[in-house]
Design a protein around this motif. Structure first.
Motif, PDB file in Angstrom:
ATOM      1  N   LEU A 106       0.822  -1.207   0.000  1.00 36.23           N
ATOM      2  CA  LEU A 106       0.000   0.000   0.000  1.00 36.23           C
ATOM      3  C   LEU A 106       0.858   1.259   0.000  1.00 36.23           C
ATOM      4  CD1 LEU A 106      -2.803  -1.139   2.435  1.00 36.23           C
ATOM      5  CD2 LEU A 106      -2.920  -0.957  -0.063  1.00 36.23           C
ATOM      6  N   ARG A 107       1.971   1.228   0.687  1.00 39.61           N
ATOM      7  CA  ARG A 107       2.884   2.381   0.656  1.00 39.61           C
ATOM      8  C   ARG A 107       3.406   2.609  -0.757  1.00 39.61           C
ATOM      9  NH1 ARG A 107       6.082   1.531   6.357  1.00 39.61           N
ATOM     10  NH2 ARG A 107       4.537   2.613   7.622  1.00 39.61           N
ATOM     11  N   HIS A 108       3.735   1.505  -1.453  1.00 35.79           N
ATOM     12  CA  HIS A 108       4.182   1.648  -2.840  1.00 35.79           C
ATOM     13  C   HIS A 108       3.050   2.236  -3.683  1.00 35.79           C
ATOM     14  CE1 HIS A 108       6.008   0.911  -6.703  1.00 35.79           C
ATOM     15  NE2 HIS A 108       4.852   0.366  -7.072  1.00 35.79           N
ATOM     16  N   ALA A 109       1.837   1.711  -3.518  1.00 33.00           N
ATOM     17  CA  ALA A 109       0.705   2.192  -4.298  1.00 33.00           C
ATOM     18  C   ALA A 109       0.450   3.674  -4.055  1.00 33.00           C
ATOM     19  CB  ALA A 109      -0.543   1.383  -3.972  1.00 33.00           C
ATOM     20  N   ALA A 110       0.719   4.150  -2.862  1.00 31.37           N
ATOM     21  CA  ALA A 110       0.471   5.551  -2.523  1.00 31.37           C
ATOM     22  C   ALA A 110       1.357   6.507  -3.307  1.00 31.37           C
ATOM     23  CB  ALA A 110       0.658   5.769  -1.020  1.00 31.37           C
ATOM     24  N   VAL A 111       2.503   6.034  -3.793  1.00 33.62           N
ATOM     25  CA  VAL A 111       3.422   6.911  -4.523  1.00 33.62           C
ATOM     26  C   VAL A 111       3.643   6.450  -5.966  1.00 33.62           C
ATOM     27  CG1 VAL A 111       4.601   7.651  -2.420  1.00 33.62           C
ATOM     28  CG2 VAL A 111       5.463   5.668  -3.697  1.00 33.62           C
ATOM     29  N   CYS A 112       2.994   5.375  -6.362  1.00 32.07           N
ATOM     30  CA  CYS A 112       3.197   4.792  -7.685  1.00 32.07           C
ATOM     31  C   CYS A 112       2.562   5.674  -8.769  1.00 32.07           C
ATOM     32  CB  CYS A 112       2.589   3.391  -7.733  1.00 32.07           C
ATOM     33  SG  CYS A 112       2.853   2.553  -9.294  1.00 32.07           S
ATOM     34  N   ALA A 113       3.269   5.827  -9.879  1.00 30.27           N
ATOM     35  CA  ALA A 113       2.763   6.628 -10.993  1.00 30.27           C
ATOM     36  C   ALA A 113       2.202   5.751 -12.110  1.00 30.27           C
ATOM     37  CB  ALA A 113       3.879   7.518 -11.530  1.00 30.27           C
ATOM     38  N   HIS A 114       2.216   4.456 -11.940  1.00 27.70           N
ATOM     39  CA  HIS A 114       1.736   3.541 -12.977  1.00 27.70           C
ATOM     40  C   HIS A 114       0.230   3.696 -13.155  1.00 27.70           C
ATOM     41  CE1 HIS A 114       1.132  -0.193 -15.214  1.00 27.70           C
ATOM     42  NE2 HIS A 114       2.435  -0.158 -15.450  1.00 27.70           N
ATOM     43  N   GLU A 115      -0.225   3.570 -14.388  1.00 28.29           N
ATOM     44  CA  GLU A 115      -1.647   3.729 -14.687  1.00 28.29           C
ATOM     45  C   GLU A 115      -2.214   2.426 -15.207  1.00 28.29           C
ATOM     46  OE1 GLU A 115      -5.117   5.667 -14.661  1.00 28.29           O
ATOM     47  OE2 GLU A 115      -3.312   6.743 -14.172  1.00 28.29           O
ATOM     48  N   PRO A 116      -3.183   1.772 -14.623  1.00 31.06           N
ATOM     49  CA  PRO A 116      -3.655   1.956 -13.253  1.00 31.06           C
ATOM     50  C   PRO A 116      -2.666   1.330 -12.262  1.00 31.06           C
ATOM     51  CG  PRO A 116      -4.863   0.143 -14.260  1.00 31.06           C
ATOM     52  CD  PRO A 116      -3.936   0.708 -15.314  1.00 31.06           C
ATOM     53  N   ILE A 117      -2.765   1.744 -11.055  1.00 31.48           N
ATOM     54  CA  ILE A 117      -1.827   1.296 -10.014  1.00 31.48           C
ATOM     55  C   ILE A 117      -1.822  -0.223  -9.890  1.00 31.48           C
ATOM     56  CG2 ILE A 117      -1.377   1.313  -7.531  1.00 31.48           C
ATOM     57  CD1 ILE A 117      -2.419   4.217  -7.509  1.00 31.48           C
ATOM     58  N   VAL A 118      -2.997  -0.850  -9.979  1.00 29.09           N
ATOM     59  CA  VAL A 118      -3.063  -2.299  -9.778  1.00 29.09           C
ATOM     60  C   VAL A 118      -2.334  -3.081 -10.857  1.00 29.09           C
ATOM     61  CG1 VAL A 118      -5.169  -2.238  -8.398  1.00 29.09           C
ATOM     62  CG2 VAL A 118      -5.326  -2.496 -10.897  1.00 29.09           C
ATOM     63  N   ASP A 119      -2.023  -2.433 -11.984  1.00 24.94           N
ATOM     64  CA  ASP A 119      -1.260  -3.103 -13.041  1.00 24.94           C
ATOM     65  C   ASP A 119       0.235  -2.855 -12.933  1.00 24.94           C
ATOM     66  OD1 ASP A 119      -3.516  -4.238 -14.098  1.00 24.94           O
ATOM     67  OD2 ASP A 119      -3.817  -2.676 -15.622  1.00 24.94           O
ATOM     68  N   CYS A 120       0.661  -2.096 -11.957  1.00 21.31           N
ATOM     69  CA  CYS A 120       2.089  -1.838 -11.746  1.00 21.31           C
ATOM     70  C   CYS A 120       2.786  -3.153 -11.420  1.00 21.31           C
ATOM     71  CB  CYS A 120       2.276  -0.846 -10.605  1.00 21.31           C
ATOM     72  SG  CYS A 120       3.998  -0.686 -10.060  1.00 21.31           S
ATOM     73  N   PRO A 121       3.844  -3.508 -12.155  1.00 20.76           N
ATOM     74  CA  PRO A 121       4.538  -4.773 -11.886  1.00 20.76           C
ATOM     75  C   PRO A 121       5.066  -4.862 -10.445  1.00 20.76           C
ATOM     76  CG  PRO A 121       5.297  -3.814 -13.955  1.00 20.76           C
ATOM     77  CD  PRO A 121       4.402  -2.808 -13.311  1.00 20.76           C
ATOM     78  N   ASP A 122       5.558  -3.750  -9.918  1.00 20.04           N
ATOM     79  CA  ASP A 122       6.065  -3.776  -8.539  1.00 20.04           C
ATOM     80  C   ASP A 122       4.923  -4.009  -7.549  1.00 20.04           C
ATOM     81  OD1 ASP A 122       8.699  -3.330  -9.338  1.00 20.04           O
ATOM     82  OD2 ASP A 122       8.460  -1.145  -9.237  1.00 20.04           O
ATOM     83  N   PHE A 123       3.789  -3.359  -7.779  1.00 20.68           N
ATOM     84  CA  PHE A 123       2.644  -3.540  -6.906  1.00 20.68           C
ATOM     85  C   PHE A 123       2.124  -4.968  -6.999  1.00 20.68           C
ATOM     86  CE2 PHE A 123      -1.966  -3.450  -6.142  1.00 20.68           C
ATOM     87  CZ  PHE A 123      -1.971  -2.988  -4.837  1.00 20.68           C
ATOM     88  N   ARG A 124       2.010  -5.494  -8.222  1.00 21.02           N
ATOM     89  CA  ARG A 124       1.516  -6.860  -8.408  1.00 21.02           C
ATOM     90  C   ARG A 124       2.444  -7.873  -7.737  1.00 21.02           C
ATOM     91  NH1 ARG A 124      -2.437  -7.350 -12.751  1.00 21.02           N
ATOM     92  NH2 ARG A 124      -1.856  -9.535 -12.857  1.00 21.02           N
TER      93      ARG A 124
END
Length: 142
Positions: A106-124
């Motif tokens: 969640l901390r990563h998602a709070a600063v992630c610029a990937h669109e959409p956040i849920v598709d960010c490889p780091d978040f996934r």
């Protein structure tokens, strides 16, 4: 602490954040005991607040009231309870690990610029680590 004034049930409820009905329930289950009454109101020693803190913490960790009661009454020779407490501690370690991984995700998602956040490889990847310790629904239905 004999010199400290007794607290009535309303004051214990206010200080502990618990409803008076919860205090009466814990009393009925033998987890706390009043010292007496002031008119119709139960009174408690101030140290009941420490016990209520322990009870509240254990309840928030999912420990059933009956098990808390056994723990509060246990002596050093209660081997069965010690085994159960050790198993519960292991379970809490696993839950803490999952929650820590979720927090980090969640901390990563709070600063992630990937669109959409849920598709960010780091978040996934981080969310996959969170789910790694959780049994799959298919495993539960066998």
């Amino acid at each position: 602490m004999p010199d400290e004034p007794l607290l009535d049930i309303g004051e214990v409820a206010r200080r502990s954040g618990l409803a008076p009905s919860a205090l009466r329930f814990y009393e009925k289950k033998g987890l706390i005991a009043p010292e007496g009454r002031n008119g119709l109101r139960r009174t408690y020693c101030p140290d009941v607040l420490e016990r209520l803190g322990l009870i509240t913490c254990a309840r928030s960790a999912g420990v059933p009231v009956a098990e808390i009661g056994r723990f509060l009454a246990a002596g050093p020779s209660d081997g069965d309870l010690r085994v159960r407490m050790a198993a519960r501690a292991e379970d809490l370690d696993e839950r803490i690990g999952r929650l820590t991984r979720l927090r980090d995700s969640l901390r990563h998602a709070a600063v992630c610029a990937h669109e959409p956040i849920v598709d960010c490889p780091d978040f996934r990847r981080a969310m996959g680590n969170v789910a790694a310790g959780v049994p799959s629904p298919a495993a539960d239905s066998s």
